[in-house]
Design a protein around this motif. Sequence first.
Motif, mmCIF file in Angstrom:
data_model
loop_
_atom_site.group_PDB
_atom_site.id
_atom_site.type_symbol
_atom_site.label_atom_id
_atom_site.label_comp_id
_atom_site.label_asym_id
_atom_site.label_seq_id
_atom_site.Cartn_x
_atom_site.Cartn_y
_atom_site.Cartn_z
ATOM 1 N N ASP A 149 0.861 -1.187 0.000
ATOM 2 C CA ASP A 149 0.000 0.000 0.000
ATOM 3 C C ASP A 149 0.895 1.234 0.000
ATOM 4 O O ASP A 149 1.645 1.454 0.950
ATOM 5 N N PRO A 150 0.858 2.049 -1.078
ATOM 6 C CA PRO A 150 1.743 3.228 -1.134
ATOM 7 C C PRO A 150 1.423 4.266 -0.042
ATOM 8 O O PRO A 150 2.270 5.088 0.289
ATOM 9 N N LYS A 151 0.243 4.181 0.547
ATOM 10 C CA LYS A 151 -0.155 5.146 1.580
ATOM 11 C C LYS A 151 0.125 4.643 2.994
ATOM 12 O O LYS A 151 0.035 5.402 3.951
ATOM 13 N N ASN A 152 0.406 3.327 3.105
ATOM 14 C CA ASN A 152 0.616 2.748 4.436
ATOM 15 C C ASN A 152 1.551 1.543 4.296
ATOM 16 O O ASN A 152 1.132 0.477 3.852
ATOM 17 N N SER A 153 2.794 1.703 4.670
ATOM 18 C CA SER A 153 3.802 0.666 4.437
ATOM 19 C C SER A 153 3.525 -0.627 5.211
ATOM 20 O O SER A 153 4.066 -1.678 4.876
ATOM 21 N N SER A 154 2.697 -0.563 6.234
ATOM 22 C CA SER A 154 2.406 -1.796 6.987
ATOM 23 C C SER A 154 1.180 -2.524 6.439
ATOM 24 O O SER A 154 0.778 -3.553 6.978
ATOM 25 N N ASN A 155 0.606 -1.995 5.378
ATOM 26 C CA ASN A 155 -0.621 -2.576 4.814
ATOM 27 C C ASN A 155 -0.343 -3.185 3.442
ATOM 28 O O ASN A 155 0.549 -2.748 2.727
ATOM 29 N N ARG A 156 -1.128 -4.196 3.076
ATOM 30 C CA ARG A 156 -1.071 -4.784 1.733
ATOM 31 C C ARG A 156 -2.433 -4.551 1.077
ATOM 32 O O ARG A 156 -3.472 -4.601 1.728
ATOM 33 N N LEU A 157 -2.407 -4.292 -0.217
ATOM 34 C CA LEU A 157 -3.644 -4.086 -0.967
ATOM 35 C C LEU A 157 -4.045 -5.381 -1.661
ATOM 36 O O LEU A 157 -3.188 -6.208 -1.971
ATOM 37 N N PRO A 158 -5.343 -5.572 -1.918
ATOM 38 C CA PRO A 158 -5.780 -6.782 -2.627
ATOM 39 C C PRO A 158 -5.086 -6.903 -3.979
ATOM 40 O O PRO A 158 -4.696 -5.892 -4.574
ATOM 41 N N PRO A 159 -4.927 -8.138 -4.471
ATOM 42 C CA PRO A 159 -4.213 -8.343 -5.733
ATOM 43 C C PRO A 159 -4.985 -7.894 -6.967
ATOM 44 O O PRO A 159 -4.480 -7.989 -8.071
ATOM 45 N N ASN A 160 -6.191 -7.418 -6.806
ATOM 46 C CA ASN A 160 -6.943 -6.890 -7.937
ATOM 47 C C ASN A 160 -7.910 -5.827 -7.414
ATOM 48 O O ASN A 160 -7.988 -5.580 -6.215
ATOM 49 N N ASN A 161 -8.602 -5.226 -8.332
ATOM 50 C CA ASN A 161 -9.557 -4.185 -7.935
ATOM 51 C C ASN A 161 -11.012 -4.674 -8.060
ATOM 52 O O ASN A 161 -11.923 -3.889 -8.212
ATOM 53 N N TRP A 162 -11.202 -5.971 -8.006
ATOM 54 C CA TRP A 162 -12.551 -6.513 -8.096
ATOM 55 C C TRP A 162 -13.352 -6.109 -6.870
ATOM 56 O O TRP A 162 -12.835 -6.072 -5.759
ATOM 57 N N VAL A 163 -14.576 -5.802 -7.076
ATOM 58 C CA VAL A 163 -15.448 -5.474 -5.967
ATOM 59 C C VAL A 163 -16.564 -6.510 -5.897
ATOM 60 O O VAL A 163 -16.854 -7.208 -6.857
ATOM 61 N N SER A 164 -17.166 -6.617 -4.738
ATOM 62 C CA SER A 164 -18.250 -7.558 -4.564
ATOM 63 C C SER A 164 -19.471 -6.817 -4.021
ATOM 64 O O SER A 164 -19.358 -6.055 -3.064
ATOM 65 N N ASN A 165 -20.576 -7.009 -4.672
ATOM 66 C CA ASN A 165 -21.812 -6.420 -4.193
ATOM 67 C C ASN A 165 -22.841 -7.525 -4.062
ATOM 68 O O ASN A 165 -22.950 -8.382 -4.910
ATOM 69 N N PHE A 166 -23.602 -7.511 -2.999
ATOM 70 C CA PHE A 166 -24.597 -8.544 -2.786
ATOM 71 C C PHE A 166 -25.918 -7.881 -2.487
ATOM 72 O O PHE A 166 -26.001 -7.031 -1.643
#
Length: 166
Positions: A149-166
């Motif tokens: 995560d470029p905004k938080n070095s201790s965080n990881r971002l998901p490997p894609n930008n898929w979203v889920s809506n239910f």
Amino acid sequence: MKLLLLLSALWVSPIFSQSDWWQTGQFYQIYPRSFKDSNGDGIGDLNGIREKLPHLKDIGMTAAWLSPIYKSPMKDFGYDISDFKAIQPEYGTMADFEALLKRAKELGIKLIMDLVPNHTSDLHEWFQKSVNRVKGYEDFYIWHDGYPDPKNSSNRLPPNNWVSNF
Ligand SMILES: [Ca+2]
């Protein structure tokens, strides 16, 4: 011309002139949780479905399609299956299911099970073995470490930008 002849041959072939029961039957989808509660706990169950099978027969149904009844933590109301070989306890027991199946056969109603083979609950044995990298289960699921995560070095971002809506 050859294409036209081929299509004509296919049209009169037995493949298209005979229908199977599932091609012409009437299906009734049952969401067990809200269909019929037989024991007063407020949750639909297998015995409730069994009680109402004659009604489905009366209205001309060929088959009853059950939404998932397998053991589940119910984070996704039954589509998150933790054991494909067990019945969710609030729906009943395996004996209740066998009684439902027996009654359906007596009435000539097909019983269609909703199989969810492409994912499991995170509580499923295979998921737990895979996430813990137990030998032989590493590739049962698709794993990716994600991106920094470029905004938080201790965080990881998901490997894609898929979203889920239910
Ligand atoms: Ca119930």
